[in-house]
Design an enzyme around this catalytic site. Structure first.
Site, PDB file in Angstrom:
ATOM      1  N   ARG A   1      42.897  35.191  40.020  1.00  0.00           N
ATOM      2  CA  ARG A   1      42.148  35.833  41.295  1.00  0.00           C
ATOM      3  C   ARG A   1      43.066  35.820  42.479  1.00  0.00           C
ATOM      4  NH1 ARG A   1      38.002  33.366  38.116  1.00  0.00           N
ATOM      5  NH2 ARG A   1      37.946  31.365  39.559  1.00  0.00           N
TER       6      ARG A   1
ATOM      7  N   LYS B   1      29.791  37.437  56.553  1.00  0.00           N
ATOM      8  CA  LYS B   1      29.244  38.551  56.024  1.00  0.00           C
ATOM      9  C   LYS B   1      27.911  38.099  55.192  1.00  0.00           C
ATOM     10  CE  LYS B   1      29.273  40.904  52.252  1.00  0.00           C
ATOM     11  NZ  LYS B   1      29.557  41.477  50.847  1.00  0.00           N
TER      12      LYS B   1
ATOM     13  N   LYS C   1      26.791  47.202  58.459  1.00  0.00           N
ATOM     14  CA  LYS C   1      27.615  47.484  57.380  1.00  0.00           C
ATOM     15  C   LYS C   1      26.647  48.231  56.502  1.00  0.00           C
ATOM     16  CE  LYS C   1      30.494  46.091  53.246  1.00  0.00           C
ATOM     17  NZ  LYS C   1      31.490  45.224  52.765  1.00  0.00           N
TER      18      LYS C   1
HETATM   19  C1  5MM Z   1      33.192  43.035  47.347  1.00  0.00           C
HETATM   20  O1  5MM Z   1      32.113  43.095  46.729  1.00  0.00           O
HETATM   21  C2  5MM Z   1      31.070  42.198  47.367  1.00  0.00           C
HETATM   22  C3  5MM Z   1      30.496  41.273  46.994  1.00  0.00           C
HETATM   23  O2  5MM Z   1      29.911  41.220  45.694  1.00  0.00           O
HETATM   24  P1  5MM Z   1      29.107  40.123  44.853  1.00  0.00           P
HETATM   25  O3  5MM Z   1      28.662  38.956  45.743  1.00  0.00           O
HETATM   26  O4  5MM Z   1      27.904  40.743  44.119  1.00  0.00           O
HETATM   27  O5  5MM Z   1      30.084  39.470  43.981  1.00  0.00           O
HETATM   28  C4  5MM Z   1      30.041  43.153  48.205  1.00  0.00           C
HETATM   29  O6  5MM Z   1      29.096  42.629  48.865  1.00  0.00           O
HETATM   30  C5  5MM Z   1      30.954  44.191  48.978  1.00  0.00           C
HETATM   31  O7  5MM Z   1      31.202  43.484  50.266  1.00  0.00           O
HETATM   32  C6  5MM Z   1      29.973  45.388  49.581  1.00  0.00           C
HETATM   33  O8  5MM Z   1      28.966  45.746  48.410  1.00  0.00           O
HETATM   34  C7  5MM Z   1      30.950  46.379  49.583  1.00  0.00           C
HETATM   35  O9  5MM Z   1      31.860  46.732  48.418  1.00  0.00           O
HETATM   36  P2  5MM Z   1      31.748  48.142  47.925  1.00  0.00           P
HETATM   37  O10 5MM Z   1      32.646  48.120  46.476  1.00  0.00           O
HETATM   38  O11 5MM Z   1      30.498  48.702  47.743  1.00  0.00           O
HETATM   39  O12 5MM Z   1      32.846  49.081  49.202  1.00  0.00           O
END
Ligand code: 5MM
Length: 336
Positions: A44, A134, A217
């Protein structure tokens, strides 16, 4: 408070955007499984370090959202990850929610948790170098959802989170994500997203959050992924702009979209059109996870030692999105 506004402008100014690399271990494991790489802390870190040391970090990526594991890891050269990001000219950020859980009284919906002990965790992240944070609320669309209850409680949590973050001198990213899953039309997405965002700002104002020091966002306005409707990209851009113009207070400096399951090219093309038609004073940029990382992850998985090659793929995607954030992208640039 103008300090916070400066941070926002540093992250999103000049077409820069945000790399959302804050996948929790569960999500990152799914991503790595999909390309056949074992999900170990080392792997990772290796993928993420490869991205964070790319040249586009200087020109395109104004901020990186990290996950708790990553912000505490060290690079192969024994530097702290937030130090590497700052050295590359970008700002380190951190996801501080602890995930979306089943909402009591409405079990088909979710409420995002993480407020308990947040003030203390924020102090720790600030010391580690975080400049922004965030928190993501998630909402699904169907005939009866999102319910008034989920719209209310998620907005309340986003506002309590934001007030705590600003108290600790960091910029909160407020992420209310209306999911793309379902058969709904773009018009329904427009209506539900407007309601969700308006409620978020009602609560942010009630909690005295300085709107000049936040980043919103949101999702773009799209038909559901199993809908029969095919919305033209121009229509997506216009509906998205209309929705934000009517629901976001003018003090907010910047909006950075999530990609939400769009393909890399769709996410770039829609962002480009949004900026072409942008008749607001909001900065409209990106905070993409999948739409910035997908191709790079695929490339990397074939030879995880090929750092340069992986960076080339990532740099291209970052460059395309930074052009789109200025309305300067076109399809033919994809193959150059
Ligand atoms: C990167 O994914 C973020 C975290 O996901 P989990 O907490 O579910 O593991 C997610 O919040 C992400 O920052 C946003 O949804 C934007 O990602 P996308 O892929 O939709 O651009």
């Amino acid at each position: 408070m103008s300090e916070l506004n400066n941070i926002v402008l540093k992250i999103l100014g000049n077409g820069k955007g945000i790399l959302a690399a804050d996948e929790s271990t569960g999500t990152m494991t799914k991503r790595l499984d999909s390309v056949g790489v074992p999900s170990t802390p080392e792997n990772r870190l290796q993928f993420r370090e490869t991205l964070f040391s790319s040249s586009s970090m200087k020109e395109c990526i104004g901020g990186v959202i990290l996950y708790d594991e990553t912000i505490k890891q060290e690079t192969s050269k024994k530097n702290k990850i937030p130090e590497l990001i700052s050295k590359m000219g970008s700002a380190p950020g951190i996801k501080v929610d602890t995930g979306a859980k089943v909402l009591a009284s409405s079990p088909n919906e979710k409420i995002t948790e993480g407020l308990d002990g947040l003030r203390e965790r924020l102090k720790e992240y600030y010391k580690l170098g975080a400049k922004f944070t965030k928190w993501r609320g998630v909402y699904n669309i169907s005939k009866s959802y999102p319910s008034k209850l989920s719209i209310h409680v998620n907005a309340h949590a986003l506002a309590r989170y934001s007030a705590l973050v600003q108290e600790c001198y960091m910029v909160p990213i407020v992420e209310p994500e209306v999911l793309m899953d379902g058969e709904h039309s773009a018009k329904e997405c427009y209506e539900k997203t407007s309601e969700v965002i308006k409620k978020c700002f009602e609560e942010l104002i009630l909690h005295k959050v300085d709107l000049r020091g936040i980043i919103l966002k949101p999702n773009m306005i799209l038909a559901g992924n199993t809908s029969r409707e095919k919305t033209p990209n121009e229509e997506i851009a216009k509906l998205t702009l209309e929705c934000l113009k009517n629901s976001v207070p003018s003090e907010v400096p910047g909006i950075a979209f999530l990609s939400g399951g769009q393909t890399e090219i769709e996410a770039t093309e829609n962002l480009n059109l949004i900026n072409k038609y942008n008749n607001t004073h909001f900065i409209m940029s990106y905070s993409y996870g999948r739409a910035l990382q997908q191709s790079a992850l695929k490339f990397w998985s074939k030879d995880i030692k090929n750092i340069e090659g992986t960076q080339k793929v990532f740099n291209h995607r970052a460059k395309m999105n930074t052009l789109a954030a200025q309305g300067k992208w076109s399809k033919d640039l994809e193959n150059k």
